[in-house]
Design an enzyme around this catalytic site. Structure first.
Site, short mmCIF file in Angstrom:
data_model
loop_
_atom_site.label_atom_id
_atom_site.label_comp_id
_atom_site.label_asym_id
_atom_site.label_seq_id
_atom_site.Cartn_x
_atom_site.Cartn_y
_atom_site.Cartn_z
CB CYS A 1 -14.04 1.91 0.75
SG CYS A 1 -13.19 3.65 0.26
CG ASP B 1 -12.97 7.05 -0.96
OD1 ASP B 1 -13.30 6.84 0.10
OD2 ASP B 1 -12.11 6.61 -1.69
CD GLN C 1 -12.95 -1.10 -0.38
OE1 GLN C 1 -12.01 -0.80 1.22
NE2 GLN C 1 -14.15 -1.39 -0.31
NE ARG D 1 -4.02 0.93 2.02
CZ ARG D 1 -4.81 0.73 2.41
NH1 ARG D 1 -5.73 1.99 3.67
NH2 ARG D 1 -6.08 0.35 2.47
CG HIS E 1 -8.50 0.79 -2.18
ND1 HIS E 1 -7.56 -0.59 -2.40
CD2 HIS E 1 -8.92 1.11 -1.52
CE1 HIS E 1 -7.48 -1.12 -1.06
NE2 HIS E 1 -8.03 0.16 -0.53
NE ARG F 1 -10.90 -4.06 1.32
CZ ARG F 1 -9.35 -3.86 1.20
NH1 ARG F 1 -9.93 -2.23 2.41
NH2 ARG F 1 -8.83 -3.19 0.58
#
Ligand code: CP
Ligand code: NVA
Length: 312
Positions: free
Chosen positions: A272, A231, A138, A108, A135, A300
């Protein structure tokens, strides 16, 4: 259909076909169901996973760490403050060392280029746990959540409202194009996604029968939505843009009025996470009966376990 996942990375959803994504979602669902039985398996016994984080994380870190560890594997958390990467050592050299010691790598951080170099030089599967651009893990969790709710992805009207050019919006574009959702981004023009990416997703729709719409009109854009997604307005690394974003995005807040404007009382709400309550989404919506954010967060773990089981 025979799939061949072993040794592959997940750097962006572009790397996988619709059939492969469907397979991963089904595997994740099986893993989720199995996790309820309490039966312990050790499918990562003797394996090591490097988990490299330049940015903070709760869900992604915990999902990788618990999914790998509970299968007998050894997840090793490495913050970029602790290792030589960036300070004294190049990505290429770090990748080659990791490749000698680990069976897979999660990354990440900021640049997409970093995760691509890690994959190129390590020779082991690398998973993009979020970059400025994408991402992908996700979106696997988001799609599992939608699939659980509606029993399908095809033709589902998913509307993303807010910062339409961030990592989550970009990956939703790719995923929706591949899987045949009717996907809309509702955002001010300044925050529309890159045209090339929109065109890529539209090309995918020719095969999947999905559709991609980008608009700045909230009322029109959310009409008929089965899922509303938002988001944060300020992604990690963009903190200096906060004041400007609040001004730009205030009309795009997901509140009850916006949920009502869908004209559909069954619309679910997705995020998310982490969320800034009463900024991009009001407290009543995220805490309300149509919110699925905790299922999405749990998913997740199951989807990340699925991608690791398939590729390691
Ligand atoms: N959704 C997500 O990636 O959460 P974290 O930043 O906590 O990992
Ligand atoms: N767009 C957000 C996602 C966090 C999971 C960020 O990059 O900070």
């Amino acid at each position: 259909m025979v799939f061949s996942f072993k040794g592959r990375s997940l750097l962006t959803l572009k790397d996988y076909t619709a059939d492969e994504i469907s397979y991963l979602l089904k595997l994740a669902k099986t893993e989720k169901d199995n996790s309820r039985t309490g039966i312990v398996q050790q499918r990562f016994l003797g394996k090591n996973l490097a988990m490299l984080f330049e940015k903070r994380s709760t869900r992604t870190r915990c999902a990788f760490e618990t999914a790998f560890g509970e299968e007998g594997g050894n997840p090793v958390f490495l913050s970029s403050d602790d290792i030589q990467l960036g300070a004294k050592e190049s990505i290429e050299d770090t990748a080659r060392v990791f490749g000698r010691m680990f069976d897979a790598i999660e990354f990440r951080g900021f640049k997409q280029e970093t995760v691509e170099k890690l994959a190129k030089y390590s020779g082991v599967p690398v998973y993009n746990g979020l970059t400025d651009l994408y991402h992908p893990t996700q979106i696997l969790a988001d799609f599992l959540t939608i699939w659980e709710e509606f029993g399908t992805l095809k033709g589902i009207k998913l509307v993303y409202v807010g910062d339409g050019r961030n990592n989550v919006a970009n990956s939703l574009l790719i995923g929706s194009g591949k899987m045949g959702l009717n996907f809309s981004i509702v955002a001010p023009k300044e925050l529309w996604p890159d045209e090339n990416l929109v065109n890529y997703a539209r090309e995918c729709c020719k095969v999947s029968n999905g559709s991609i719409t980008v608009t700045d009109d909230v009322k029109e854009g959310v009409k008929g939505a089965q899922a509303i997604y938002t988001d944060v307005w300020v992604s990690m690394g963009e903190e200096s843009k906060k004041d400007k974003r609040i001004k730009l995005l205030s009309p795009y807040q997901v509140n009850q009025e916006l949920m009502d404007a869908t004209g559909n009382k069954d619309t679910i709400f997705l995020h998310c996470l982490p969320a800034v309550k009463d900024m991009e989404v009001t407290y009543d919506v995220i805490e309300g009966a149509r919110s699925r954010v905790w299922d999405e967060a749990e998913n997740r773990k199951h989807t990340i376990k699925a991608i690791m089981l398939a590729t390691i």
